[in-house]
Design a protein around this motif. Structure first.
Motif, PDB file in Angstrom:
ATOM      1  N   ARG A  94       0.859  -1.170   0.000  1.00  0.00           N
ATOM      2  CA  ARG A  94       0.000   0.000   0.000  1.00  0.00           C
ATOM      3  C   ARG A  94       0.897   1.222   0.000  1.00  0.00           C
ATOM      4  O   ARG A  94       1.760   1.368   0.879  1.00  0.00           O
ATOM      5  N   LEU A  95       0.708   2.070  -1.015  1.00  0.00           N
ATOM      6  CA  LEU A  95       1.481   3.313  -1.100  1.00  0.00           C
ATOM      7  C   LEU A  95       0.521   4.415  -0.664  1.00  0.00           C
ATOM      8  O   LEU A  95      -0.479   4.684  -1.327  1.00  0.00           O
ATOM      9  N   SER A  96       0.825   5.051   0.470  1.00  0.00           N
ATOM     10  CA  SER A  96      -0.218   5.819   1.160  1.00  0.00           C
ATOM     11  C   SER A  96      -0.599   7.147   0.511  1.00  0.00           C
ATOM     12  O   SER A  96      -1.692   7.646   0.723  1.00  0.00           O
ATOM     13  N   LEU A  97       0.298   7.737  -0.286  1.00  0.00           N
ATOM     14  CA  LEU A  97      -0.060   9.042  -0.871  1.00  0.00           C
ATOM     15  C   LEU A  97       0.508   9.172  -2.285  1.00  0.00           C
ATOM     16  O   LEU A  97       1.580   9.723  -2.484  1.00  0.00           O
ATOM     17  N   VAL A  98      -0.231   8.686  -3.265  1.00  0.00           N
ATOM     18  CA  VAL A  98       0.259   8.767  -4.638  1.00  0.00           C
ATOM     19  C   VAL A  98      -0.280  10.002  -5.349  1.00  0.00           C
ATOM     20  O   VAL A  98       0.154  10.351  -6.446  1.00  0.00           O
ATOM     21  N   SER A  99      -1.247  10.666  -4.707  1.00  0.00           N
ATOM     22  CA  SER A  99      -1.783  11.900  -5.274  1.00  0.00           C
ATOM     23  C   SER A  99      -2.482  12.669  -4.159  1.00  0.00           C
ATOM     24  O   SER A  99      -3.023  12.063  -3.234  1.00  0.00           O
ATOM     25  N   ASN A 100      -2.482  14.007  -4.240  1.00  0.00           N
ATOM     26  CA  ASN A 100      -3.100  14.801  -3.183  1.00  0.00           C
ATOM     27  C   ASN A 100      -4.593  14.981  -3.430  1.00  0.00           C
ATOM     28  O   ASN A 100      -5.060  14.821  -4.555  1.00  0.00           O
ATOM     29  N   SER A 101      -5.319  15.364  -2.371  1.00  0.00           N
ATOM     30  CA  SER A 101      -6.786  15.387  -2.465  1.00  0.00           C
ATOM     31  C   SER A 101      -7.304  16.405  -3.479  1.00  0.00           C
ATOM     32  O   SER A 101      -8.355  16.212  -4.072  1.00  0.00           O
ATOM     33  N   LEU A 111       0.806   7.880 -11.407  1.00  0.00           N
ATOM     34  CA  LEU A 111       1.707   7.172 -12.320  1.00  0.00           C
ATOM     35  C   LEU A 111       3.113   7.782 -12.278  1.00  0.00           C
ATOM     36  O   LEU A 111       4.101   7.056 -12.289  1.00  0.00           O
ATOM     37  N   ILE A 112       3.153   9.109 -12.174  1.00  0.00           N
ATOM     38  CA  ILE A 112       4.466   9.786 -12.104  1.00  0.00           C
ATOM     39  C   ILE A 112       5.174   9.417 -10.792  1.00  0.00           C
ATOM     40  O   ILE A 112       6.341   9.041 -10.782  1.00  0.00           O
ATOM     41  N   ARG A 113       4.424   9.483  -9.682  1.00  0.00           N
ATOM     42  CA  ARG A 113       5.063   9.189  -8.383  1.00  0.00           C
ATOM     43  C   ARG A 113       5.536   7.738  -8.313  1.00  0.00           C
ATOM     44  O   ARG A 113       6.616   7.450  -7.793  1.00  0.00           O
ATOM     45  N   ALA A 163      12.543   5.207  -0.972  1.00  0.00           N
ATOM     46  CA  ALA A 163      12.134   5.504  -2.356  1.00  0.00           C
ATOM     47  C   ALA A 163      10.833   6.310  -2.368  1.00  0.00           C
ATOM     48  O   ALA A 163      10.676   7.249  -3.160  1.00  0.00           O
ATOM     49  N   CYS A 164       9.903   5.965  -1.467  1.00  0.00           N
ATOM     50  CA  CYS A 164       8.629   6.694  -1.388  1.00  0.00           C
ATOM     51  C   CYS A 164       8.852   8.132  -0.925  1.00  0.00           C
ATOM     52  O   CYS A 164       8.203   9.058  -1.408  1.00  0.00           O
ATOM     53  N   GLU A 165       9.774   8.303   0.010  1.00  0.00           N
ATOM     54  CA  GLU A 165      10.085   9.661   0.470  1.00  0.00           C
ATOM     55  C   GLU A 165      10.610  10.506  -0.683  1.00  0.00           C
ATOM     56  O   GLU A 165      10.217  11.647  -0.871  1.00  0.00           O
ATOM     57  N   ARG A 166      11.497   9.914  -1.478  1.00  0.00           N
ATOM     58  CA  ARG A 166      12.060  10.652  -2.616  1.00  0.00           C
ATOM     59  C   ARG A 166      10.972  11.033  -3.622  1.00  0.00           C
ATOM     60  O   ARG A 166      11.058  12.050  -4.282  1.00  0.00           O
ATOM     61  N   ALA A 167       9.957  10.163  -3.754  1.00  0.00           N
ATOM     62  CA  ALA A 167       8.885  10.411  -4.739  1.00  0.00           C
ATOM     63  C   ALA A 167       7.711  11.182  -4.120  1.00  0.00           C
ATOM     64  O   ALA A 167       6.719  11.414  -4.789  1.00  0.00           O
ATOM     65  N   LYS A 168       7.845  11.569  -2.831  1.00  0.00           N
ATOM     66  CA  LYS A 168       6.771  12.264  -2.093  1.00  0.00           C
ATOM     67  C   LYS A 168       5.467  11.465  -2.142  1.00  0.00           C
ATOM     68  O   LYS A 168       4.380  12.005  -2.374  1.00  0.00           O
TER      69      LYS A 168
END
Ligand SMILES: [Zn+2]
Length: 292
Positions: A94-101, A111-113, A163-168
């Motif tokens: 589970r990737l918790s934040l792939v896009s903001n609200s 897709l970018i993240r 890696a997730c931190e780097r991709a925000k």
């Protein structure tokens, strides 16, 4: 530290065999449940043709097969679940934040993240396998998360987190898949009505249409090699066909389309029916041979 699959984990061949076995053992009866209330009883865009299963004589109405159609969407999601099961993912991430609200194109951002996460892992020389993911809205309007199914080697949590931190992209949670089979594959597709197995309480913020919008009109997104057979990437439609053929391997079925008015004549002619079954099976065998 857990060992990676190259140190005693399943080979591609074993994984494919396991996937086939799971698809075969998944009963259609238990995968038939739908979640939507508004789903029409038949496809509004169907022609007057029908699909007949020649062995049993069962007749199914035609359907348009578009995921934009409220009737066809859950059926498409079910086919896709079988293909995902065949790919035999071993972990849920589970990737918790792939896009903001407030993002108007959550799929594009996600897709970018996710691409950035994978690039970061590559730079860290962490093997990441193949991924298949669906984007879902977080509760309480806190953005979007991705539900990802992974094949291949184990990714250490700390490396994925970096890696997730780097991709925000928030915080990742990795879980081994303990409950194998279609249940797992459907988890990501539950928002499209591919429901069942205790997930009935889930609502994708209202509707499968919304789930489809969030995902930019797609049931899922995947990396190139996620759908593979014997190590060769397959187009997803071929993977679906293969999964369905494997599921029916011990239960012969021969589907054919025809005009509704021809059903009685064809089914009443034992010789014709038999010839058609042979013909359908031959074409399916040719198709499967071509895939392999
Ligand atoms: Zn339809």
């Amino acid at each position: 530290m857990r060992c990676c699959p190259s140190q005693g984990g399943p080979t591609v061949r074993q994984a494919a065999d396991d996937g086939r076995e799971r698809v075969r053992s998944a009963s259609l009866a238990s995968t038939d449940q739908m979640v939507t209330n508004e789903r029409p009883e038949s496809c509004p865009r169907a022609s007057d043709r029908v699909v007949v299963e020649l062995v049993s004589g069962q007749v199914f109405p035609d359907r348009c097969r578009s995921s934009q159609c409220a009737y066809c969407l859950p059926l498409n999601a079910r086919r896709r679940s079988l293909a995902i099961t065949m790919a035999a993912p071993t972990r849920m991430i589970r990737l918790s934040l792939v896009s903001n609200s407030d993002d108007e194109s959550p799929a594009k951002t996600a897709l970018i993240r996710i691409k950035r996460i994978r690039q970061a892992l590559k730079r860290m020389a962490v093997p990441m396998g193949e991924w298949c993911y669906t984007i879902e809205k977080n509760p309480k309007d806190t953005g979007y998360h991705a539900h990802c199914l992974q094949t291949g080697p184990y990714i250490p949590q700390d490396r994925l987190q970096e890696a997730c931190e780097r991709a925000k992209a928030g915080i990742p949670y990795i879980n081994a898949i303990k409950r194998k089979g279609v249940w797992t594959s459907r988890y990501g597709l539950k928002g499209f009505g591919a429901d069942g197995y205790g997930l009935k309480t889930f609502r994708a913020n209202g509707s499968p249409t919304e789930a489809l919008r969030i995902n930019n009109g797609r049931l899922e997104h995947h990396t190139r090699g996620f759908y593979s057979f014997d190590g060769e990437p397959l187009p997803v439609r071929d993977m679906e066909r293969l999964a369905i053929a494997e599921m029916n391997a011990n239960n012969p079925k021969a589907f054919i389309g025809m005009r509704g008015e021809d059903v009685q004549r064809v089914m009443g002619d034992i010789g014709l029916r038999h010839r058609l079954i042979l013909d359908v099976n031959r074409r399916l065998a040719d198709k499967l041979r071509a895939l392999r």
